[in-house]
Design a protein around this motif. Structure first.
Motif, mmCIF file in Angstrom:
data_model
loop_
_atom_site.group_PDB
_atom_site.id
_atom_site.type_symbol
_atom_site.label_atom_id
_atom_site.label_comp_id
_atom_site.label_asym_id
_atom_site.label_seq_id
_atom_site.Cartn_x
_atom_site.Cartn_y
_atom_site.Cartn_z
ATOM 1 N N TYR A 152 -45.458 -58.397 -56.209
ATOM 2 C CA TYR A 152 -45.836 -57.182 -56.917
ATOM 3 C C TYR A 152 -45.677 -57.324 -58.429
ATOM 4 O O TYR A 152 -46.151 -56.490 -59.180
ATOM 5 N N GLY A 153 -45.008 -58.366 -58.861
ATOM 6 C CA GLY A 153 -44.772 -58.563 -60.288
ATOM 7 C C GLY A 153 -43.697 -57.615 -60.787
ATOM 8 O O GLY A 153 -43.123 -56.833 -60.028
ATOM 9 N N PRO A 154 -43.431 -57.658 -62.087
ATOM 10 C CA PRO A 154 -42.395 -56.781 -62.642
ATOM 11 C C PRO A 154 -42.839 -55.319 -62.658
ATOM 12 O O PRO A 154 -44.032 -55.031 -62.764
ATOM 13 N N ARG A 155 -41.857 -54.440 -62.541
ATOM 14 C CA ARG A 155 -42.143 -52.999 -62.590
ATOM 15 C C ARG A 155 -42.706 -52.667 -63.973
ATOM 16 O O ARG A 155 -42.126 -53.012 -64.999
ATOM 17 N N PRO A 156 -43.872 -51.996 -64.018
ATOM 18 C CA PRO A 156 -44.488 -51.694 -65.313
ATOM 19 C C PRO A 156 -43.737 -50.590 -66.054
ATOM 20 O O PRO A 156 -43.493 -49.521 -65.499
ATOM 21 N N GLU A 157 -43.376 -50.863 -67.266
ATOM 22 C CA GLU A 157 -42.683 -49.862 -68.077
ATOM 23 C C GLU A 157 -43.689 -48.967 -68.814
ATOM 24 O O GLU A 157 -43.382 -47.830 -69.121
ATOM 25 N N ASN A 158 -44.872 -49.496 -69.092
ATOM 26 C CA ASN A 158 -45.876 -48.758 -69.861
ATOM 27 C C ASN A 158 -46.981 -48.173 -68.975
ATOM 28 O O ASN A 158 -48.122 -48.017 -69.402
ATOM 29 N N TYR A 159 -46.624 -47.828 -67.744
ATOM 30 C CA TYR A 159 -47.632 -47.383 -66.782
ATOM 31 C C TYR A 159 -48.361 -46.120 -67.229
ATOM 32 O O TYR A 159 -49.552 -45.960 -66.986
ATOM 33 N N TYR A 214 -52.359 -53.889 -53.304
ATOM 34 C CA TYR A 214 -50.905 -53.826 -53.404
ATOM 35 C C TYR A 214 -50.534 -53.889 -54.871
ATOM 36 O O TYR A 214 -51.309 -54.354 -55.704
ATOM 37 N N GLY A 215 -49.378 -53.370 -55.165
ATOM 38 C CA GLY A 215 -48.886 -53.363 -56.537
ATOM 39 C C GLY A 215 -47.933 -52.208 -56.711
ATOM 40 O O GLY A 215 -47.442 -51.622 -55.745
ATOM 41 N N TRP A 216 -47.666 -51.909 -57.959
ATOM 42 C CA TRP A 216 -46.817 -50.764 -58.271
ATOM 43 C C TRP A 216 -47.714 -49.532 -58.245
ATOM 44 O O TRP A 216 -48.605 -49.386 -59.071
ATOM 45 N N PHE A 247 -52.971 -45.229 -58.546
ATOM 46 C CA PHE A 247 -53.251 -46.459 -59.279
ATOM 47 C C PHE A 247 -52.354 -47.570 -58.764
ATOM 48 O O PHE A 247 -51.171 -47.337 -58.498
ATOM 49 N N PHE A 248 -52.919 -48.760 -58.653
ATOM 50 C CA PHE A 248 -52.176 -49.964 -58.290
ATOM 51 C C PHE A 248 -52.081 -50.818 -59.549
ATOM 52 O O PHE A 248 -53.114 -51.177 -60.130
ATOM 53 N N ILE A 249 -50.851 -51.138 -59.959
ATOM 54 C CA ILE A 249 -50.628 -51.912 -61.182
ATOM 55 C C ILE A 249 -49.912 -53.205 -60.824
ATOM 56 O O ILE A 249 -48.912 -53.187 -60.103
ATOM 57 N N ARG A 250 -50.452 -54.318 -61.336
ATOM 58 C CA ARG A 250 -49.818 -55.634 -61.181
ATOM 59 C C ARG A 250 -49.938 -56.380 -62.495
ATOM 60 O O ARG A 250 -51.001 -56.396 -63.118
ATOM 61 N N MET A 260 -45.509 -55.803 -46.224
ATOM 62 C CA MET A 260 -45.359 -55.332 -47.600
ATOM 63 C C MET A 260 -44.657 -56.358 -48.487
ATOM 64 O O MET A 260 -44.978 -56.491 -49.661
ATOM 65 N N GLN A 261 -43.695 -57.091 -47.948
ATOM 66 C CA GLN A 261 -42.917 -58.024 -48.751
ATOM 67 C C GLN A 261 -43.588 -59.388 -48.899
ATOM 68 O O GLN A 261 -43.107 -60.230 -49.626
#
Length: 148
Positions: A37-44, A85-87, A110-113, A32-33
């Motif tokens: 994953y990039g930054p945590r999405p604030e506008n998800y 992988y993603g948020w 949903f996977f967000i990157r 997993m590491q």
């Protein structure tokens, strides 16, 4: 008759192998590491609503419940789905059908990157395998989907 039974048995075995081929042991922390994953999405929520709008039958009246996430989520590669992988965000959706009635909720993951939806499991345009992955993803994110 014997030949037909043999062919049916082989088809059943092939189908079972394909379906169980998607099952693997859960990923370990090292797996997993290993990814960014990039930054945590604030506008998800907006990203997901914008993604869903053209896919829903009645988007203005659909009930979209954000149940869990965003949380780092890793889905191993299988013979049925590629590595994702993603948020991860678990969403339960209840859309109206063509008669104007709600059919009952269904889960999507949903996977967000990097501010974009890179993959989604579940939904009206997915298949049985995608729906299964959506339930598994929601469970991993802390929002198990249980039909009422």
């Amino acid at each position: 008759m014997q030949r037909t039974a043999t062919i049916l048995a082989m088809l059943c075995l092939g189908t079972a192998a394909a379906l169980t081929g998607g099952c693997k042991t859960p990923p370990n922390q090292t797996e997993m590491q290993a990814y960014d994953y990039g930054p945590r999405p604030e506008n998800y929520e907006k990203l997901i609503r914008d993604f869903l709008w053209p896919k829903l039958l009645d988007p203005g009246n659909a009930i979209v419940e954000f149940k869990a996430g965003p949380k780092q989520l890793y889905q191993q590669v299988t013979s049925l789905r590629p590595l994702q992988y993603g948020w991860g965000v678990c969403v339960w959706i209840n859309d109206k059908n063509t008669s104007g009635a709600y059919d009952g909720p269904y889960p999507m993951v949903f996977f967000i990157r990097d501010g974009k939806i890179v993959a989604a499991n579940g939904g009206a345009d997915d298949n049985f395998i995608g729906w299964r992955y959506a339930r598994t993803g929601c469970n991993e994110l802390g929002a198990p989907f249980v039909t009422r």
